[in-house]
Design a protein around this motif. Structure first.
Motif, mmCIF file in Angstrom:
data_model
loop_
_atom_site.group_PDB
_atom_site.id
_atom_site.type_symbol
_atom_site.label_atom_id
_atom_site.label_comp_id
_atom_site.label_asym_id
_atom_site.label_seq_id
_atom_site.Cartn_x
_atom_site.Cartn_y
_atom_site.Cartn_z
ATOM 1 N N ASP A 74 0.817 -1.216 0.000
ATOM 2 C CA ASP A 74 0.000 0.000 0.000
ATOM 3 C C ASP A 74 0.849 1.262 0.000
ATOM 4 O OD1 ASP A 74 -2.399 -1.393 -0.110
ATOM 5 O OD2 ASP A 74 -2.588 -1.484 2.081
ATOM 6 N N LYS A 75 1.912 1.279 0.790
ATOM 7 C CA LYS A 75 2.789 2.462 0.820
ATOM 8 C C LYS A 75 3.538 2.612 -0.493
ATOM 9 C CE LYS A 75 3.386 2.665 5.810
ATOM 10 N NZ LYS A 75 4.299 2.469 6.935
ATOM 11 N N ALA A 76 3.983 1.500 -1.062
ATOM 12 C CA ALA A 76 4.688 1.548 -2.353
ATOM 13 C C ALA A 76 3.743 2.041 -3.443
ATOM 14 C CB ALA A 76 5.240 0.173 -2.703
ATOM 15 N N ARG A 77 2.522 1.565 -3.421
ATOM 16 C CA ARG A 77 1.531 2.002 -4.405
ATOM 17 C C ARG A 77 1.339 3.512 -4.322
ATOM 18 N NH1 ARG A 77 -3.864 3.086 -4.976
ATOM 19 N NH2 ARG A 77 -4.901 2.217 -6.808
ATOM 20 N N GLN A 78 1.207 4.031 -3.110
ATOM 21 C CA GLN A 78 0.998 5.464 -2.934
ATOM 22 C C GLN A 78 2.228 6.263 -3.372
ATOM 23 O OE1 GLN A 78 -2.094 6.817 -2.112
ATOM 24 N NE2 GLN A 78 -0.996 8.521 -3.050
ATOM 25 N N GLN A 79 3.440 5.768 -3.036
ATOM 26 C CA GLN A 79 4.656 6.469 -3.463
ATOM 27 C C GLN A 79 4.720 6.575 -4.982
ATOM 28 O OE1 GLN A 79 8.361 4.904 -1.960
ATOM 29 N NE2 GLN A 79 8.021 5.740 0.094
ATOM 30 N N LEU A 80 4.443 5.485 -5.664
ATOM 31 C CA LEU A 80 4.529 5.502 -7.127
ATOM 32 C C LEU A 80 3.441 6.361 -7.751
ATOM 33 C CD1 LEU A 80 5.594 1.836 -7.910
ATOM 34 C CD2 LEU A 80 6.975 3.910 -8.104
ATOM 35 N N TYR B 8 9.756 -3.406 -2.045
ATOM 36 C CA TYR B 8 9.363 -2.778 -0.786
ATOM 37 C C TYR B 8 10.547 -2.367 0.085
ATOM 38 C CZ TYR B 8 5.204 -5.032 -2.555
ATOM 39 O OH TYR B 8 4.191 -5.446 -3.388
ATOM 40 N N ASP B 9 11.734 -2.832 -0.273
ATOM 41 C CA ASP B 9 12.938 -2.441 0.477
ATOM 42 C C ASP B 9 13.744 -1.380 -0.266
ATOM 43 O OD1 ASP B 9 13.854 -4.078 -1.595
ATOM 44 O OD2 ASP B 9 15.389 -5.049 -0.367
#
Length: 192
Positions: A86-92, A145-146
């Motif tokens: 979810d955080k990666a999706r939002q960052q991108l 994610y890392d």
């Protein structure tokens, strides 16, 4: 030549350093990586790269110690490793159609003499305009994610880029080899 020590547990940095075909070992320093109030991103990565190298100097008193730290900045704000889908999706999605600047702090410390060289190497990624479906397909395929910025430039993440800008593409992955070679040459290391 003094033995080389990479102050990192990062597989990405280890793989990059191996390109120079010099023998080296790795050790992960235990330091506080907190961002200090009022500290710029450049100051942060330079300080942390030096701290990482210095943290290992006592245990490795006759080494050339390489410290490195990286942050990504989007619209002037530091973005970290997402750790979750979810955080990666939002960052991108936030980076879609925008530019993300990666700042990599690099230190080479001669633990025998105490002399060190420190620098910050910037690299900018101009992202394509991305749809939510593209982002989700990418994240499911590569699971970055890392990685600061939520992509792996050395893999499928490059498909998210419109263009890149900078002097050393290896800085994007976390260890600017061109600048490191300059530092090693200044310490008398023969490369190649």
């Amino acid at each position: 030549m003094l033995p080389l020590l990479l102050a990192s547990s990062s597989v990405y940095r280890r793989d990059l350093l191996a390109r120079l075909r010099l023998p080296f070992s790795c050790s992960s320093p235990d330091i506080d990586e907190s961002h200090r109030p009022g500290e710029s991103a450049v100051e942060l990565v330079k300080r942390l790269s030096l701290q990482k190298a210095r943290a290992l100097a006592t245990l490795h008193p006759e080494h050339l110690i390489i410290g490195s730290d990286q942050v990504a900045a989007l619209n002037g704000q530091i973005i970290g490793k997402p750790h979750t889908f979810d955080k990666a999706r939002q960052q991108l999605l936030d980076a879609s159609g925008a530019s993300v600047t990666f700042l990599t702090g690099l230190t080479l410390l001669n633990s025998q003499t105490g002399h060190y060289q420190t620098d910050c190497v910037p690299f900018t990624v101009h992202m394509r305009t991305l749809t939510p479906k593209q982002v989700e397909r990418y994240l499911l395929a590569e699971e970055p994610y890392d990685c600061a910025g939520s992509f792996k430039a050395e893999g499928l993440g490059v498909s998210l880029f419109q263009r890149t800008e900078g002097d050393d593409a290896t800085s994007l992955v976390g260890l600017p080899l061109i600048r490191l070679v300059d530092m090693l040459l200044a310490e008398g290391v023969a490369i190649p």
